[in-house]
Design a protein around this motif. Structure first.
Motif, PDB file in Angstrom:
ATOM      1  N   PRO A  35       0.994  -1.523  -0.072  1.00  0.00           N
ATOM      2  CA  PRO A  35       0.340  -0.410  -0.236  1.00  0.00           C
ATOM      3  C   PRO A  35       0.940   1.933  -0.092  1.00  0.00           C
ATOM      4  CG  PRO A  35      -0.270  -1.286   2.690  1.00  0.00           C
ATOM      5  CD  PRO A  35       0.519  -2.020   1.363  1.00  0.00           C
ATOM      6  N   TYR A  36       1.787   1.013   0.265  1.00  0.00           N
ATOM      7  CA  TYR A  36       3.155   2.314  -0.263  1.00  0.00           C
ATOM      8  C   TYR A  36       4.072   1.757  -1.537  1.00  0.00           C
ATOM      9  CZ  TYR A  36       6.162  -0.941   2.223  1.00  0.00           C
ATOM     10  OH  TYR A  36       6.802  -2.061   2.724  1.00  0.00           O
ATOM     11  N   ILE A  37       5.069   3.670  -1.602  1.00  0.00           N
ATOM     12  CA  ILE A  37       5.848   3.315  -2.150  1.00  0.00           C
ATOM     13  C   ILE A  37       7.218   4.059  -1.768  1.00  0.00           C
ATOM     14  CG2 ILE A  37       5.165   5.320  -3.952  1.00  0.00           C
ATOM     15  CD1 ILE A  37       6.048   4.131  -6.313  1.00  0.00           C
ATOM     16  N   THR A  38       7.971   4.200  -1.991  1.00  0.00           N
ATOM     17  CA  THR A  38       9.274   5.069  -1.392  1.00  0.00           C
ATOM     18  C   THR A  38       9.597   6.081  -2.826  1.00  0.00           C
ATOM     19  OG1 THR A  38      10.684   3.734  -2.481  1.00  0.00           O
ATOM     20  CG2 THR A  38       9.927   3.248  -0.832  1.00  0.00           C
ATOM     21  N   HIS A  39      10.006   7.288  -1.944  1.00  0.00           N
ATOM     22  CA  HIS A  39      10.284   8.369  -3.175  1.00  0.00           C
ATOM     23  C   HIS A  39      11.517   7.993  -4.237  1.00  0.00           C
ATOM     24  CE1 HIS A  39      11.450  12.342  -4.136  1.00  0.00           C
ATOM     25  NE2 HIS A  39      10.683  12.819  -3.534  1.00  0.00           N
ATOM     26  N   ASN A  40      12.508   6.997  -3.727  1.00  0.00           N
ATOM     27  CA  ASN A  40      13.147   7.096  -4.452  1.00  0.00           C
ATOM     28  C   ASN A  40      11.966   5.873  -6.316  1.00  0.00           C
ATOM     29  OD1 ASN A  40      14.807   7.713  -3.835  1.00  0.00           O
ATOM     30  ND2 ASN A  40      16.110   6.084  -2.522  1.00  0.00           N
ATOM     31  N   SER A  41      11.796   5.536  -5.612  1.00  0.00           N
ATOM     32  CA  SER A  41      10.769   4.280  -6.944  1.00  0.00           C
ATOM     33  C   SER A  41       9.563   5.098  -7.530  1.00  0.00           C
ATOM     34  CB  SER A  41       9.660   3.405  -5.962  1.00  0.00           C
ATOM     35  OG  SER A  41      10.463   1.937  -5.736  1.00  0.00           O
ATOM     36  N   LEU A  42       9.754   6.206  -6.700  1.00  0.00           N
ATOM     37  CA  LEU A  42       8.820   7.343  -8.038  1.00  0.00           C
ATOM     38  C   LEU A  42       9.913   8.241  -8.703  1.00  0.00           C
ATOM     39  CD1 LEU A  42       5.879   9.179  -5.539  1.00  0.00           C
ATOM     40  CD2 LEU A  42       5.824   7.146  -7.251  1.00  0.00           C
ATOM     41  N   THR A  43      10.864   7.891  -8.376  1.00  0.00           N
ATOM     42  CA  THR A  43      11.833   8.874  -9.146  1.00  0.00           C
ATOM     43  C   THR A  43      12.412   8.191 -10.556  1.00  0.00           C
ATOM     44  OG1 THR A  43      12.981  10.095  -7.713  1.00  0.00           O
ATOM     45  CG2 THR A  43      14.209   9.944  -8.934  1.00  0.00           C
ATOM     46  N   ARG A  44      12.593   6.988 -10.169  1.00  0.00           N
ATOM     47  CA  ARG A  44      12.384   5.804 -10.961  1.00  0.00           C
ATOM     48  C   ARG A  44      11.038   5.572 -12.125  1.00  0.00           C
ATOM     49  NH1 ARG A  44      13.048  -0.214  -8.809  1.00  0.00           N
ATOM     50  NH2 ARG A  44      13.425  -0.730 -10.845  1.00  0.00           N
ATOM     51  N   ILE A  45      10.755   5.283 -11.293  1.00  0.00           N
ATOM     52  CA  ILE A  45       9.271   5.662 -12.660  1.00  0.00           C
ATOM     53  C   ILE A  45       9.414   6.933 -13.799  1.00  0.00           C
ATOM     54  CG2 ILE A  45       6.828   5.843 -12.809  1.00  0.00           C
ATOM     55  CD1 ILE A  45       6.625   4.565 -10.175  1.00  0.00           C
ATOM     56  N   VAL A  46       9.463   8.181 -12.694  1.00  0.00           N
ATOM     57  CA  VAL A  46       9.951   9.199 -13.492  1.00  0.00           C
ATOM     58  C   VAL A  46      10.921   8.971 -14.909  1.00  0.00           C
ATOM     59  CG1 VAL A  46       9.828  11.604 -14.087  1.00  0.00           C
ATOM     60  CG2 VAL A  46       8.949  10.556 -11.958  1.00  0.00           C
ATOM     61  N   LEU A  47      12.197   8.132 -14.319  1.00  0.00           N
ATOM     62  CA  LEU A  47      12.995   8.429 -15.498  1.00  0.00           C
ATOM     63  C   LEU A  47      12.689   7.631 -16.076  1.00  0.00           C
ATOM     64  CD1 LEU A  47      16.296   8.413 -12.475  1.00  0.00           C
ATOM     65  CD2 LEU A  47      15.351  10.843 -14.228  1.00  0.00           C
ATOM     66  N   GLU A  48      11.712   6.314 -15.865  1.00  0.00           N
ATOM     67  CA  GLU A  48      11.940   5.252 -17.041  1.00  0.00           C
ATOM     68  C   GLU A  48      10.968   5.238 -17.403  1.00  0.00           C
ATOM     69  OE1 GLU A  48      12.594   1.234 -18.541  1.00  0.00           O
ATOM     70  OE2 GLU A  48      14.134   2.425 -17.251  1.00  0.00           O
ATOM     71  N   LEU A  49       9.838   6.215 -17.600  1.00  0.00           N
ATOM     72  CA  LEU A  49       8.825   6.232 -18.415  1.00  0.00           C
ATOM     73  C   LEU A  49       8.909   7.802 -19.475  1.00  0.00           C
ATOM     74  CD1 LEU A  49       5.606   6.102 -16.293  1.00  0.00           C
ATOM     75  CD2 LEU A  49       7.116   4.603 -17.661  1.00  0.00           C
ATOM     76  N   GLN A  50       9.628   8.427 -18.609  1.00  0.00           N
ATOM     77  CA  GLN A  50       9.958   9.563 -19.492  1.00  0.00           C
ATOM     78  C   GLN A  50       8.654  10.367 -20.254  1.00  0.00           C
ATOM     79  OE1 GLN A  50      14.014   8.523 -23.272  1.00  0.00           O
ATOM     80  NE2 GLN A  50      15.334   8.051 -20.951  1.00  0.00           N
ATOM     81  N   GLN A  51       7.688  10.120 -19.385  1.00  0.00           N
ATOM     82  CA  GLN A  51       7.019  11.303 -20.126  1.00  0.00           C
ATOM     83  C   GLN A  51       6.331  12.108 -19.429  1.00  0.00           C
ATOM     84  OE1 GLN A  51       3.330   8.714 -20.923  1.00  0.00           O
ATOM     85  NE2 GLN A  51       4.654   7.369 -21.387  1.00  0.00           N
TER      86      GLN A  51
END
Length: 213
Positions: A35-51
């Protein structure tokens, strides 16, 4: 960095992220079950999706907050819980008895109070009688031995006679109490038997029969 709560938008971004990296062994997927996510994981999502127009960090953080894990349930010892339950029941019973006593003072404990007074009176009476018997016997022996014995022997003889009388009185009284206790036990064990001494049958007479007479 603190962990953040997942929003439906973050869950959607996680699914796209895991789908995009596929079976790439160098990149670790983000769990979709927590039910949670880390700030580092959000950063990975932003860098990987590149949108940046849709999946920017600012947009992912909208509606999310700091994740506070639930407190673990305390394990209660069954013996401790049972003891606390007994104490709670005893306290409730005591409060109920106090309430009854304060509401109806005349019904508080009249029987027990009268019983205690009577018992105390009987015990005082027995003590006085025993002391009177001991002193009387000691004085009688002292007087009887006055002409034939010395003062020391008279004193020892009086004390010995008083001691014998004291033992006899106490023994008789203890035997008396024991017999009373045994009689009470036998009385409680007896079953009350009721018998029908006489049986009479009453025949009702109707109003018509009375008129005929």
């Amino acid at each position: 960095m603190p962990t953040l709560t997942k929003t439906p938008f973050i869950t959607e971004a996680i699914s796209l992220f895991n789908l995009k990296i596929g079976e790439d062994s160098e990149k670790k997927k983000i769990s979709e079950d927590t039910p949670y996510i880390t700030h580092n994981s959000l950063t990975r999502i932003v860098l990987e999706l590149q949108q940046p127009d849709k999946y920017s960090l600012d947009k992912l953080l909208v509606g999310s907050g700091v994740y506070i894990p639930p407190k673990p349930e305390k394990k209660i010892d069954p013996e401790y819980a049972a003891r606390m339950n007994r104490l709670r029941i005893r306290l409730q019973e005591q409060e109920y008895q106090d309430m009854i006593a304060s509401t109806v003072p005349e019904l508080a404990t009249p029987f027990y109070e009268s019983f205690d007074k009577k018992e105390l009176k009987n015990q005082l009476s027995v003590i006085i009688n025993v002391l009177f018997s001991v002193v009387s016997v000691g004085f009688a022996v002292w007087t009887w031995a006055g002409s034939s014995l010395t003062t020391g022997k008279r004193l020892l003889l009086s004390l010995f006679a008083s001691f014998v009388v004291l033992i006899a009185e106490v023994t008789l009284y203890m035997g008396y109490l024991q017999r009373i206790e045994e009689a009470q036990k036998e009385e409680r064990l007896k079953k009350e038997i009721k018998t029908v001494i006489k049986h009479e049958e009453i025949i009702p007479i109707s109003i018509e029969a009375k008129k005929d007479k």
